[in-house]
Design a protein around this motif. Structure first.
Motif, PDB file in Angstrom:
ATOM      1  N   UNK A   7      48.051  74.689  28.171  1.00 54.08           N
ATOM      2  CA  UNK A   7      47.630  76.024  27.658  1.00 54.08           C
ATOM      3  C   UNK A   7      48.672  76.935  27.278  1.00 54.08           C
ATOM      4  N   UNK A   8      48.445  78.028  26.731  1.00 52.90           N
ATOM      5  CA  UNK A   8      49.446  78.797  26.377  1.00 52.90           C
ATOM      6  C   UNK A   8      49.691  80.132  27.401  1.00 52.90           C
ATOM      7  N   UNK A   9      50.651  80.453  27.523  1.00 52.92           N
ATOM      8  CA  UNK A   9      50.891  81.639  28.307  1.00 52.92           C
ATOM      9  C   UNK A   9      51.959  82.497  27.760  1.00 52.92           C
ATOM     10  N   UNK A  10      52.244  83.717  28.232  1.00 52.90           N
ATOM     11  CA  UNK A  10      53.133  84.742  27.861  1.00 52.90           C
ATOM     12  C   UNK A  10      54.554  84.567  28.360  1.00 52.90           C
ATOM     13  N   UNK A  11      55.670  84.494  27.610  1.00 54.43           N
ATOM     14  CA  UNK A  11      56.713  84.495  28.150  1.00 54.43           C
ATOM     15  C   UNK A  11      57.300  85.874  28.983  1.00 54.43           C
ATOM     16  N   UNK A  12      57.492  85.772  30.013  1.00 57.97           N
ATOM     17  CA  UNK A  12      57.870  87.158  30.771  1.00 57.97           C
ATOM     18  C   UNK A  12      59.216  87.945  30.141  1.00 57.97           C
ATOM     19  N   UNK A  13      60.002  87.239  29.458  1.00 55.92           N
ATOM     20  CA  UNK A  13      61.333  87.804  28.951  1.00 55.92           C
ATOM     21  C   UNK A  13      60.832  88.546  27.331  1.00 55.92           C
ATOM     22  N   UNK A  14      60.265  87.578  26.607  1.00 54.26           N
ATOM     23  CA  UNK A  14      60.124  88.075  25.205  1.00 54.26           C
ATOM     24  C   UNK A  14      58.526  88.312  24.976  1.00 54.26           C
ATOM     25  N   UNK A  15      57.783  88.032  25.642  1.00 55.33           N
ATOM     26  CA  UNK A  15      56.380  88.144  25.471  1.00 55.33           C
ATOM     27  C   UNK A  15      55.796  87.391  24.399  1.00 55.33           C
ATOM     28  N   UNK A  16      56.479  86.356  23.955  1.00 52.45           N
ATOM     29  CA  UNK A  16      55.769  85.302  23.004  1.00 52.45           C
ATOM     30  C   UNK A  16      55.060  84.131  23.820  1.00 52.45           C
ATOM     31  N   UNK A  17      54.004  83.714  22.839  1.00 51.46           N
ATOM     32  CA  UNK A  17      53.337  82.441  23.538  1.00 51.46           C
ATOM     33  C   UNK A  17      54.058  81.174  23.881  1.00 51.46           C
ATOM     34  N   UNK A  18      54.098  80.740  24.936  1.00 50.46           N
ATOM     35  CA  UNK A  18      54.504  79.489  25.118  1.00 50.46           C
ATOM     36  C   UNK A  18      53.712  78.335  25.674  1.00 50.46           C
ATOM     37  N   UNK A  19      53.962  77.297  25.546  1.00 50.26           N
ATOM     38  CA  UNK A  19      53.203  76.199  26.194  1.00 50.26           C
ATOM     39  C   UNK A  19      53.391  76.106  27.536  1.00 50.26           C
ATOM     40  N   UNK A  20      52.391  75.762  28.384  1.00 48.12           N
ATOM     41  CA  UNK A  20      52.614  75.701  29.887  1.00 48.12           C
ATOM     42  C   UNK A  20      53.425  74.440  30.202  1.00 48.12           C
ATOM     43  N   UNK A  21      53.431  73.445  29.404  1.00 55.06           N
ATOM     44  CA  UNK A  21      54.364  72.526  29.775  1.00 55.06           C
ATOM     45  C   UNK A  21      55.773  72.426  29.281  1.00 55.06           C
ATOM     46  N   UNK A  22      56.327  73.713  28.469  1.00 58.59           N
ATOM     47  CA  UNK A  22      57.665  73.583  28.231  1.00 58.59           C
ATOM     48  C   UNK A  22      58.403  74.083  29.535  1.00 58.59           C
ATOM     49  N   UNK A  23      59.625  73.816  29.175  1.00 53.07           N
ATOM     50  CA  UNK A  23      60.482  74.068  30.295  1.00 53.07           C
ATOM     51  C   UNK A  23      61.398  75.157  30.252  1.00 53.07           C
ATOM     52  N   UNK A  24      61.502  75.859  28.804  1.00 52.32           N
ATOM     53  CA  UNK A  24      61.976  77.136  28.612  1.00 52.32           C
ATOM     54  C   UNK A  24      61.300  77.626  27.179  1.00 52.32           C
ATOM     55  N   UNK A  25      61.380  78.755  27.082  1.00 54.13           N
ATOM     56  CA  UNK A  25      60.753  79.483  25.879  1.00 54.13           C
ATOM     57  C   UNK A  25      61.515  79.274  24.576  1.00 54.13           C
ATOM     58  N   UNK A  26      60.779  78.667  23.551  1.00 54.55           N
ATOM     59  CA  UNK A  26      61.589  78.522  22.332  1.00 54.55           C
ATOM     60  C   UNK A  26      62.155  79.357  21.543  1.00 54.55           C
ATOM     61  N   UNK A  27      61.706  80.837  21.959  1.00 58.70           N
ATOM     62  CA  UNK A  27      62.263  81.691  21.328  1.00 58.70           C
ATOM     63  C   UNK A  27      63.512  82.561  21.815  1.00 58.70           C
ATOM     64  N   UNK A  28      63.377  82.559  23.119  1.00 60.78           N
ATOM     65  CA  UNK A  28      64.466  83.205  23.857  1.00 60.78           C
ATOM     66  C   UNK A  28      65.020  82.292  24.814  1.00 60.78           C
ATOM     67  N   UNK A  29      64.663  81.147  25.336  1.00 57.27           N
ATOM     68  CA  UNK A  29      65.409  80.247  26.085  1.00 57.27           C
ATOM     69  C   UNK A  29      65.102  80.505  27.626  1.00 57.27           C
ATOM     70  N   UNK A  30      64.378  81.631  27.921  1.00 58.11           N
ATOM     71  CA  UNK A  30      63.990  81.924  29.207  1.00 58.11           C
ATOM     72  C   UNK A  30      63.341  80.680  30.077  1.00 58.11           C
ATOM     73  N   UNK A  31      63.527  80.239  31.185  1.00 63.11           N
ATOM     74  CA  UNK A  31      63.145  79.133  31.843  1.00 63.11           C
ATOM     75  C   UNK A  31      61.679  79.615  32.321  1.00 63.11           C
ATOM     76  N   UNK A  32      60.505  79.059  31.764  1.00 62.51           N
ATOM     77  CA  UNK A  32      59.367  79.131  32.245  1.00 62.51           C
ATOM     78  C   UNK A  32      58.700  77.829  33.180  1.00 62.51           C
ATOM     79  N   UNK A  33      59.153  76.918  33.143  1.00 62.35           N
ATOM     80  CA  UNK A  33      58.661  75.626  33.829  1.00 62.35           C
ATOM     81  C   UNK A  33      58.162  75.842  35.220  1.00 62.35           C
ATOM     82  N   UNK A  34      59.073  76.904  36.114  1.00 59.81           N
ATOM     83  CA  UNK A  34      58.687  77.159  37.581  1.00 59.81           C
ATOM     84  C   UNK A  34      57.591  78.381  37.545  1.00 59.81           C
ATOM     85  N   UNK A  35      57.393  78.750  36.390  1.00 61.73           N
ATOM     86  CA  UNK A  35      56.206  79.962  36.222  1.00 61.73           C
ATOM     87  C   UNK A  35      54.763  79.232  36.279  1.00 61.73           C
ATOM     88  N   UNK A  36      54.895  78.140  35.484  1.00 65.92           N
ATOM     89  CA  UNK A  36      53.401  77.284  34.963  1.00 65.92           C
ATOM     90  C   UNK A  36      53.291  76.323  36.164  1.00 65.92           C
TER      91      UNK A  36
END
Length: 102
Positions: free
Chosen positions: A2-31
């Motif tokens: 699923x796609x979710x919004x990055x809390x840092x840059x508000x771009x769409x990020x895959x739920x299985x990504x470890x970090x946002x490809x746009x800003x590098x914010x770690x999102x693995x622990x969020x999903x």
């Protein structure tokens, strides 16, 4: 996936990504992962002793070759014996590493 919004840059990020490809914010622990991902396990592990034997055989082979090139006529037979010994040791170590892999 699923796609979710990055809390840092508000771009769409895959739920299985470890970090946002746009800003590098770690999102693995969020999903929450939908399935468990097993760590990658090597299929084959070569023992250190076999690797050391391969290295020793290669070094002996190279010393024999260098001695044959730089030693002149007097060094032909000893350097050939050393080179062949190194080649045999290297081949035996390669076969042993293949035969006894874990």
């Amino acid at each position: 996936m699923a796609l979710m919004n990055c809390p840092e840059c508000h771009q769409q990020v895959s739920s299985i990504a470890r970090a946002c490809p746009h800003c590098g914010y770690p999102v693995q622990q969020l999903a929450a992962p939908s399935r468990s991902i097993d760590p990658i396990q090597p299929i084959e592990q070569t023992g250190k002793a076999w690797k050391a034997a391969q290295l020793l055989g290669a070094v002996v082979l190279l010393v024999g070759i260098i001695w044959a090139v730089a030693g002149g006529e007097r060094a032909r037979v000893p350097s050939a014996i050393l080179g062949v010994s190194g080649l045999v040791a290297f081949a035996a170590a390669r076969i042993g590493a293949w035969w006894y892999h874990r």
